[in-house]
Enzyme design. Structure first.
Site, mmCIF file in Angstrom:
data_model
loop_
_atom_site.group_PDB
_atom_site.id
_atom_site.type_symbol
_atom_site.label_atom_id
_atom_site.label_comp_id
_atom_site.label_asym_id
_atom_site.label_seq_id
_atom_site.Cartn_x
_atom_site.Cartn_y
_atom_site.Cartn_z
ATOM 1 N N CYS A 114 0.814 -1.230 0.000
ATOM 2 C CA CYS A 114 0.000 0.000 0.000
ATOM 3 C C CYS A 114 0.843 1.274 0.000
ATOM 4 C CB CYS A 114 -0.951 0.007 1.182
ATOM 5 S SG CYS A 114 -2.151 -1.311 1.073
ATOM 6 N N HIS A 247 -3.273 7.496 1.991
ATOM 7 C CA HIS A 247 -3.690 6.168 1.544
ATOM 8 C C HIS A 247 -5.110 5.936 2.034
ATOM 9 C CE1 HIS A 247 -3.949 2.025 0.698
ATOM 10 N NE2 HIS A 247 -3.790 1.617 1.951
ATOM 11 N N ASN A 277 -10.069 0.414 -0.752
ATOM 12 C CA ASN A 277 -8.607 0.411 -0.620
ATOM 13 C C ASN A 277 -8.007 -0.195 -1.900
ATOM 14 O OD1 ASN A 277 -5.944 -0.115 -0.002
ATOM 15 N ND2 ASN A 277 -6.360 -0.897 2.050
#
Ligand code: UT7
Length: 320
Positions: A114, A247, A277
């Site tokens: 990520c 993020h 996500n």
């Protein structure tokens, strides 16, 4: 002479198919109410048969080149962040290179899950400032839908597919550009977020496994720390920041991090509600949204941050 990497253009791409929480609730034991309350997610995009990490990345890259008004032939570096490459090798970056018709440039993937886009951006920034590249494509692209266990409600509702890209260009003595980046990794927590397969262990691709509550705890602490660090390194204060592009894992992580730093929630770009996500794609996707809708303007002080599997985490401060 100060040489800086300036963002010349941004672009993004999403799969055609959008999936809302109600559709997932028909497949696993979950509900729209639980997903929205615990994560803020309402929809995500899921890649279809013809869509891959590479095709999404190439579409995002084309849009970033258009936005920058730069020809693909001027690109001398492609750094692509992904945990879901099209194949084990070659690097998806080289596939994107070919899809863009670029015959020769430096081209490689970065695996930091990520926070991959922050890692890729930092590497490209170093190469530009070191004189090793002049015009770079930095891409975050993922098809996490292909490594999800669609029977595990604790993970399958959280992720989506997509890609975002920026064109970085070397510029001398200007005010804008990347001011500072800070990266971290701590491999001791691999059991909290990982994929249970790989070429050299099981010989399979594997599925994502996560202990969400523990990851959440580490995320808030690490993100607040690295944000403070990058502001210090850039010589700016939290008050001066115009936009935070974080993020997009969970709306509650965004709120908790903002609170810890005393930042106004109105300065935080939130796209987790619509994209979920998307791992390495989430920061450049959100950046593209906020630049294209006019919120982020030339001259704004923007801070990017991410945390993910590894653990890895990082932040960048830039003047757009
Ligand atoms: O991008 C990489 C970084 N990743 C992250 O930052 C993710 C960080 N973690 C999170 O975002 C949150 O921890 C989650 C969204 C993953 C989970 O939220 P939570 O508030 O920490 O929930 P929990 O895991 O503590 O689970 C609470 C309850 C459990 O039931 P019991 O044991 O209390 O009876 C779960 O079984 O919610 C249950 N649950 C669900 N219920 C309905 C877990 N997933 C679901 C679901 N639908 N999809």
């Amino acid at each position: 002479m100060t040489l800086r990497a300036v963002i010349a253009g941004v672009g993004s791409a999403l799969p055609e198919r959008r999936v809302d929480n109600a559709e997932l609730a028909a497949q696993v034991d979950t509900s729209d109410e639980w997903i929205v309350e615990r994560t803020g997610i309402r929809t995500r995009y899921i890649a279809g048969p013809g869509e891959t990490t590479g095709t999404l990345a190439a579409d995002a890259a084309r849009r970033a080149l258009d936005h920058a008004g730069i020809d693909a032939g001027d690109i001398d570096l492609i750094v692509l962040a992904t945990a879901t490459p099209d194949q084990t090798f070659p690097a998806t970056a080289t596939k994107v290179q070919t899809m863009l018709g670029i015959v020769d440039c430096i081209s490689f993937d970065v695996a930091a899950v990520c926070s991959g886009f922050l890692y890729a951006l930092s590497v490209a920034d170093s190469m530009i400032r070191g004189g090793g590249a002049k015009t770079a494509l930095v891409i975050g692209a993922e098809t996490f839908s292909r490594i999800l266990d669609w029977e595990d409600r604790t993970t399958c509702v959280l992720f989506g597919d997509g890609a975002g890209a920026v064109v970085l260009q070397a510029a001398e003595n200007g005010q804008s550009g990347i001011l500072a980046t800070r990266l971290h990794a701590d491999g001791r927590h691999q059991d909290l977020l990982y994929v249970d397969g790989g070429p050299s262990t099981t010989g399979t691709v594997g599925k994502l496994r996560m202990k969400g509550r523990e990851v959440f705890r580490h995320a808030v602490v690490n993100l607040a720390a690295v944000l403070n660090e990058v502001l210090d390194a850039a010589g700016v204060t939290a008050d001066e920041v115009d936009w935070i592009v974080p993020h997009q894992a969970n709306a509650r992580i965004l709120d908790a991090t903002a609170k810890k730093l005393g930042l106004s929630p109105g300065k935080i770009v939130v796209t987790v509600d619509r994209h979920a996500n998307t791992s390495a794609a989430s920061v450049p996707l959100a950046l593209d949204v906020a630049i294209k809708d006019g919120r982020i303007k030339r001259g704004d002080l923007v801070v990017l941050e991410a945390m993910g599997g590894g653990f890895t985490w990082g932040a960048a401060a830039l003047r757009y």
